[in-house]
Design a protein around this motif. Structure first.
Motif, PDB file in Angstrom:
ATOM      1  N   GLU A  40       3.746  36.614  62.712  1.00  0.00           N
ATOM      2  CA  GLU A  40       2.710  35.643  62.387  1.00  0.00           C
ATOM      3  C   GLU A  40       1.804  35.542  63.605  1.00  0.00           C
ATOM      4  O   GLU A  40       2.282  35.361  64.726  1.00  0.00           O
ATOM      5  CB  GLU A  40       3.341  34.292  62.069  1.00  0.00           C
ATOM      6  CG  GLU A  40       2.376  33.266  61.574  1.00  0.00           C
ATOM      7  CD  GLU A  40       3.083  32.031  61.024  1.00  0.00           C
ATOM      8  OE1 GLU A  40       2.356  31.084  60.679  1.00  0.00           O
ATOM      9  OE2 GLU A  40       4.323  32.007  60.943  1.00  0.00           O
ATOM     10  N   SER A  41       0.506  35.696  63.410  1.00  0.00           N
ATOM     11  CA  SER A  41      -0.431  35.626  64.534  1.00  0.00           C
ATOM     12  C   SER A  41      -1.512  34.600  64.243  1.00  0.00           C
ATOM     13  O   SER A  41      -1.837  34.325  63.094  1.00  0.00           O
ATOM     14  CB  SER A  41      -1.036  37.000  64.817  1.00  0.00           C
ATOM     15  OG  SER A  41      -1.696  37.509  63.686  1.00  0.00           O
ATOM     16  N   TYR A  42      -2.061  34.053  65.315  1.00  0.00           N
ATOM     17  CA  TYR A  42      -3.080  33.017  65.212  1.00  0.00           C
ATOM     18  C   TYR A  42      -4.328  33.419  65.994  1.00  0.00           C
ATOM     19  O   TYR A  42      -4.232  34.125  66.996  1.00  0.00           O
ATOM     20  CB  TYR A  42      -2.550  31.689  65.762  1.00  0.00           C
ATOM     21  CG  TYR A  42      -1.421  31.125  64.933  1.00  0.00           C
ATOM     22  CD1 TYR A  42      -1.684  30.300  63.850  1.00  0.00           C
ATOM     23  CD2 TYR A  42      -0.101  31.434  65.220  1.00  0.00           C
ATOM     24  CE1 TYR A  42      -0.656  29.794  63.071  1.00  0.00           C
ATOM     25  CE2 TYR A  42       0.929  30.924  64.452  1.00  0.00           C
ATOM     26  CZ  TYR A  42       0.650  30.104  63.383  1.00  0.00           C
ATOM     27  OH  TYR A  42       1.662  29.605  62.616  1.00  0.00           O
ATOM     28  N   ARG A  62      -5.226  32.734  60.992  1.00  0.00           N
ATOM     29  CA  ARG A  62      -3.788  32.965  60.834  1.00  0.00           C
ATOM     30  C   ARG A  62      -3.568  34.230  60.013  1.00  0.00           C
ATOM     31  O   ARG A  62      -4.212  34.422  58.989  1.00  0.00           O
ATOM     32  CB  ARG A  62      -3.170  31.774  60.114  1.00  0.00           C
ATOM     33  CG  ARG A  62      -1.692  31.847  59.943  1.00  0.00           C
ATOM     34  CD  ARG A  62      -1.176  30.521  59.394  1.00  0.00           C
ATOM     35  NE  ARG A  62       0.214  30.643  59.033  1.00  0.00           N
ATOM     36  CZ  ARG A  62       0.721  30.221  57.893  1.00  0.00           C
ATOM     37  NH1 ARG A  62      -0.038  29.625  57.010  1.00  0.00           N
ATOM     38  NH2 ARG A  62       1.990  30.373  57.640  1.00  0.00           N
ATOM     39  N   ALA A  63      -2.652  35.071  60.478  1.00  0.00           N
ATOM     40  CA  ALA A  63      -2.317  36.304  59.774  1.00  0.00           C
ATOM     41  C   ALA A  63      -0.804  36.424  59.663  1.00  0.00           C
ATOM     42  O   ALA A  63      -0.080  36.138  60.624  1.00  0.00           O
ATOM     43  CB  ALA A  63      -2.874  37.515  60.509  1.00  0.00           C
ATOM     44  N   LEU A  64      -0.337  36.832  58.490  1.00  0.00           N
ATOM     45  CA  LEU A  64       1.088  37.069  58.252  1.00  0.00           C
ATOM     46  C   LEU A  64       1.277  38.556  57.973  1.00  0.00           C
ATOM     47  O   LEU A  64       0.636  39.105  57.081  1.00  0.00           O
ATOM     48  CB  LEU A  64       1.577  36.247  57.062  1.00  0.00           C
ATOM     49  CG  LEU A  64       1.360  34.737  57.155  1.00  0.00           C
ATOM     50  CD1 LEU A  64       1.716  34.065  55.836  1.00  0.00           C
ATOM     51  CD2 LEU A  64       2.151  34.151  58.295  1.00  0.00           C
ATOM     52  N   TYR A  73      -3.877  36.648  54.890  1.00  0.00           N
ATOM     53  CA  TYR A  73      -4.676  35.791  55.745  1.00  0.00           C
ATOM     54  C   TYR A  73      -4.909  34.504  54.955  1.00  0.00           C
ATOM     55  O   TYR A  73      -5.954  34.337  54.318  1.00  0.00           O
ATOM     56  CB  TYR A  73      -5.991  36.482  56.101  1.00  0.00           C
ATOM     57  CG  TYR A  73      -5.782  37.849  56.725  1.00  0.00           C
ATOM     58  CD1 TYR A  73      -5.605  37.976  58.099  1.00  0.00           C
ATOM     59  CD2 TYR A  73      -5.738  39.007  55.945  1.00  0.00           C
ATOM     60  CE1 TYR A  73      -5.407  39.226  58.672  1.00  0.00           C
ATOM     61  CE2 TYR A  73      -5.539  40.248  56.509  1.00  0.00           C
ATOM     62  CZ  TYR A  73      -5.375  40.353  57.878  1.00  0.00           C
ATOM     63  OH  TYR A  73      -5.166  41.588  58.440  1.00  0.00           O
ATOM     64  N   PRO A  74      -3.935  33.589  54.973  1.00  0.00           N
ATOM     65  CA  PRO A  74      -3.977  32.431  54.073  1.00  0.00           C
ATOM     66  C   PRO A  74      -5.068  31.413  54.390  1.00  0.00           C
ATOM     67  O   PRO A  74      -5.433  30.630  53.526  1.00  0.00           O
ATOM     68  CB  PRO A  74      -2.587  31.814  54.232  1.00  0.00           C
ATOM     69  CG  PRO A  74      -2.116  32.267  55.560  1.00  0.00           C
ATOM     70  CD  PRO A  74      -2.726  33.607  55.782  1.00  0.00           C
TER      71      PRO A  74
END
Length: 166
Positions: A40-42, A62-64, A73-74
């Motif tokens: 998970e990245s921000y 935010r990326a999952l 990318y919610p």
């Protein structure tokens, strides 16, 4: 119940439990590749280049990332498309984005907007797919394209990513 009917009932009952157990063991395996993110990245900025030339740039809060290569990318995404002379040709954004690694396709969903900077064209839709490989956009949803001279609406679209052709 006769002996024949009782025997058939017991056989049917054993078959039921056999199929039930086989279904549990082989049919209901969890899809771990898609269910749980491995990363998970921000506040992410992703630059994608080809032979040293930036082709597009993605920004997201935010990326999952999943084991199978898919990403979500919610919280939405912004994108910039670049020409070979390093100038931005188009910009876009969406409320949420999904990347399908197997197909190498992005699916932009929710209040999708794409603007061509050359001729002031703007595309609006609720869902838009983009193939970086072919540099094409497509959808079967309602679209709205606004230019300085006209307003076009309709269902479905296939276009170049800079909206120079559709």
């Amino acid at each position: 119940m006769s002996n024949g009917a009782a025997a058939q009932f017991m056989k049917d009952r054993r078959c039921f439990w056999l199929y039930f157990l086989l279904g549990i063991v082989f049919g209901f395996t969890p899809e771990q590749d898609r269910a749980i993110p491995i990363l998970e990245s921000y506040h992410t900025e992703l630059l994608c280049s080809e032979q040293g030339v930036v082709r597009y740039r993605l920004f997201t809060e935010r990326a999952l990332h999943y084991a199978n290569g898919d990403r979500t990318y919610p919280e939405g995404m912004s994108i910039e498309f670049y020409e070979s002379n390093k100038k931005v040709s188009a910009t876009g954004r969406a409320n949420s984005v999904y990347f399908f690694a197997e197909k190498n396709v992005y699916a932009f969903r929710g209040d999708v907007e794409l603007k061509s900077l050359h001729d002031k064209r703007q595309l609006n839709t609720e869902e838009l797919h983009w193939s970086p490989e072919t540099e094409t956009l497509y959808t079967d949803k309602f679209i709205r394209i606004e230019t300085e001279e006209e307003l076009l609406t309709g269902e479905g679209l296939i276009a170049k990513q800079d909206l120079s052709y559709y």
